[in-house]
Enzyme design. Sequence first.
Site, PDB file in Angstrom:
ATOM      1  N   LEU A  33       0.836  -1.204  -0.011  1.00 28.68           N
ATOM      2  CA  LEU A  33      -0.073  -0.130   0.150  1.00 28.68           C
ATOM      3  C   LEU A  33       1.010   1.146  -0.003  1.00 28.68           C
ATOM      4  O   LEU A  33       2.022   1.328   0.598  1.00 28.68           O
ATOM      5  CB  LEU A  33      -1.137  -0.112   1.518  1.00 28.68           C
ATOM      6  N   HIS A  37      -3.360   4.091  -2.769  1.00 22.96           N
ATOM      7  CA  HIS A  37      -4.317   3.222  -1.897  1.00 22.96           C
ATOM      8  C   HIS A  37      -4.722   4.314  -0.840  1.00 22.96           C
ATOM      9  O   HIS A  37      -6.060   4.194  -0.496  1.00 22.96           O
ATOM     10  CB  HIS A  37      -3.679   2.083  -1.310  1.00 22.96           C
ATOM     11  N   GLN A 153      -9.620  -0.684 -15.949  1.00 21.92           N
ATOM     12  CA  GLN A 153     -10.203  -1.524 -14.822  1.00 21.92           C
ATOM     13  C   GLN A 153     -11.351  -0.752 -14.157  1.00 21.92           C
ATOM     14  O   GLN A 153     -12.541  -1.527 -13.963  1.00 21.92           O
ATOM     15  CB  GLN A 153      -9.184  -1.774 -13.486  1.00 21.92           C
ATOM     16  N   MET A 184       1.841   6.925  -8.715  1.00 16.25           N
ATOM     17  CA  MET A 184       2.033   6.013  -7.657  1.00 16.25           C
ATOM     18  C   MET A 184       1.673   4.684  -8.207  1.00 16.25           C
ATOM     19  O   MET A 184       0.526   4.599  -8.636  1.00 16.25           O
ATOM     20  CB  MET A 184       1.531   6.442  -6.264  1.00 16.25           C
TER      21      MET A 184
HETATM   22  P1  AMP Z   1      -3.633  -2.359  -6.843  1.00 16.59           P
HETATM   23  O1  AMP Z   1      -3.092  -2.685  -5.349  1.00 16.59           O
HETATM   24  O2  AMP Z   1      -2.500  -1.876  -7.876  1.00 16.59           O
HETATM   25  O3  AMP Z   1      -4.594  -3.441  -7.304  1.00 16.59           O
HETATM   26  O4  AMP Z   1      -4.745  -1.243  -6.726  1.00 16.59           O
HETATM   27  C1  AMP Z   1      -5.853  -1.263  -5.856  1.00 16.59           C
HETATM   28  C2  AMP Z   1      -6.585   0.136  -6.161  1.00 16.59           C
HETATM   29  O5  AMP Z   1      -5.848   1.104  -5.961  1.00 16.59           O
HETATM   30  C3  AMP Z   1      -6.959   0.162  -7.499  1.00 16.59           C
HETATM   31  O6  AMP Z   1      -8.553   0.601  -7.265  1.00 16.59           O
HETATM   32  C4  AMP Z   1      -6.165   0.857  -7.974  1.00 16.59           C
HETATM   33  O7  AMP Z   1      -6.713   1.933  -9.207  1.00 16.59           O
HETATM   34  C5  AMP Z   1      -5.765   2.001  -7.210  1.00 16.59           C
HETATM   35  N1  AMP Z   1      -4.537   2.877  -7.095  1.00 16.59           N
HETATM   36  C6  AMP Z   1      -3.401   2.392  -7.620  1.00 16.59           C
HETATM   37  N2  AMP Z   1      -2.478   3.306  -7.562  1.00 16.59           N
HETATM   38  C7  AMP Z   1      -3.235   4.687  -7.524  1.00 16.59           C
HETATM   39  C8  AMP Z   1      -2.960   5.929  -7.763  1.00 16.59           C
HETATM   40  N3  AMP Z   1      -1.516   6.276  -7.804  1.00 16.59           N
HETATM   41  N4  AMP Z   1      -3.804   6.761  -7.556  1.00 16.59           N
HETATM   42  C9  AMP Z   1      -5.066   6.503  -7.275  1.00 16.59           C
HETATM   43  N5  AMP Z   1      -5.403   5.108  -7.314  1.00 16.59           N
HETATM   44  C10 AMP Z   1      -4.470   4.160  -7.066  1.00 16.59           C
END
Ligand code: AMP
Length: 289
Positions: A33, A37, A153, A184
């Site tokens: 995280l 997140h 997604q 990020m």
């Molecule tokens: P992940 O753990 O990469 O599967 O991401 C989990 C959630 O966090 C997903 O909805 C991603 O789109 C969101 N997320 C990941 N990185 C970012 C970011 N830099 N800004 C906003 N949301 C993010």
Amino acid sequence: MRVAYTIQEVRDWRKSHKHADAVLGFVPTMGALHAGHGALIERARRECDLVVVSIFVNPIQFNQLEDYQRYPRTLEADLAFCDQRGVDLVFAPSEQEMYPEPLDTYVEVQRLTTHLCGAFRPGHFRGVATVVTKLFNIVQPDRAYFGEKDAQQLAVIQRMVRDLNFPIEIVPVATVREPDGLAMSSRNQYLTPEERAIAPILYQGLQAALELARSGERSAKALVARARQIIEQEPAVRIEYLEVVDAQHMQPVEHIMAPVRVAVAAWLGKARLIDNVFFDPAEKSGPES
Ligand code: AMP
């Protein structure tokens, strides 16, 4: 903060904590995280009575075993991260808990998955839609929070919820960036210091395309050429795709008449990075443009 490792624990927790009019917000993640997140979790915390975060590296959405195996796993730090942000329940199941036997049932969202990442990562969105469906059925949230960083997604999940009548509101959250513009991502850890210094070029390319659009350009080809011109200044960056797609169905457009995303995926060393910007041709230009 409670931590549940089994589906039954989540169901029991929900029964004892979710009162009739309590709003349950859900943030699905794969862990490692970071502040991206964090933005989703904080938004859920502000808007909901109860907040559930799931941490699960979902094997069926990886198309390469190596990518799955090396994905960062930092459960202890992730639990502290959630605790600090007032999360009520973290669901951190094992692979065995989520997939005790091979699945015969999958959720497949068509059309929206034919371009961008869908074209380069076969089976990826089927894995995402299927695990999100399972998590929705386990957690049964009223709202679920998804980042715009993963725009395809987000669109796929919005479509799936509409098509299959999930009683869940999908809340998009703007991309959180490093001070130099890099979106990020848990995968940014794979970058060497040299690659990390180069990585913001992706966002700079997208920003240049966005500026061109804001100045009145409506040709997708022209926007792509502008972004490429910037990004290709760095020979270490290998562009996988760079496309202008309509924001709803993720289909390529030639002439911009409705909201679009300019989306890029590129390899930098061992890291595959994605990013995108949103443009609505109906938006009013700012006073300076
Ligand atoms: P992940 O753990 O990469 O599967 O991401 C989990 C959630 O966090 C997903 O909805 C991603 O789109 C969101 N997320 C990941 N990185 C970012 C970011 N830099 N800004 C906003 N949301 C993010």
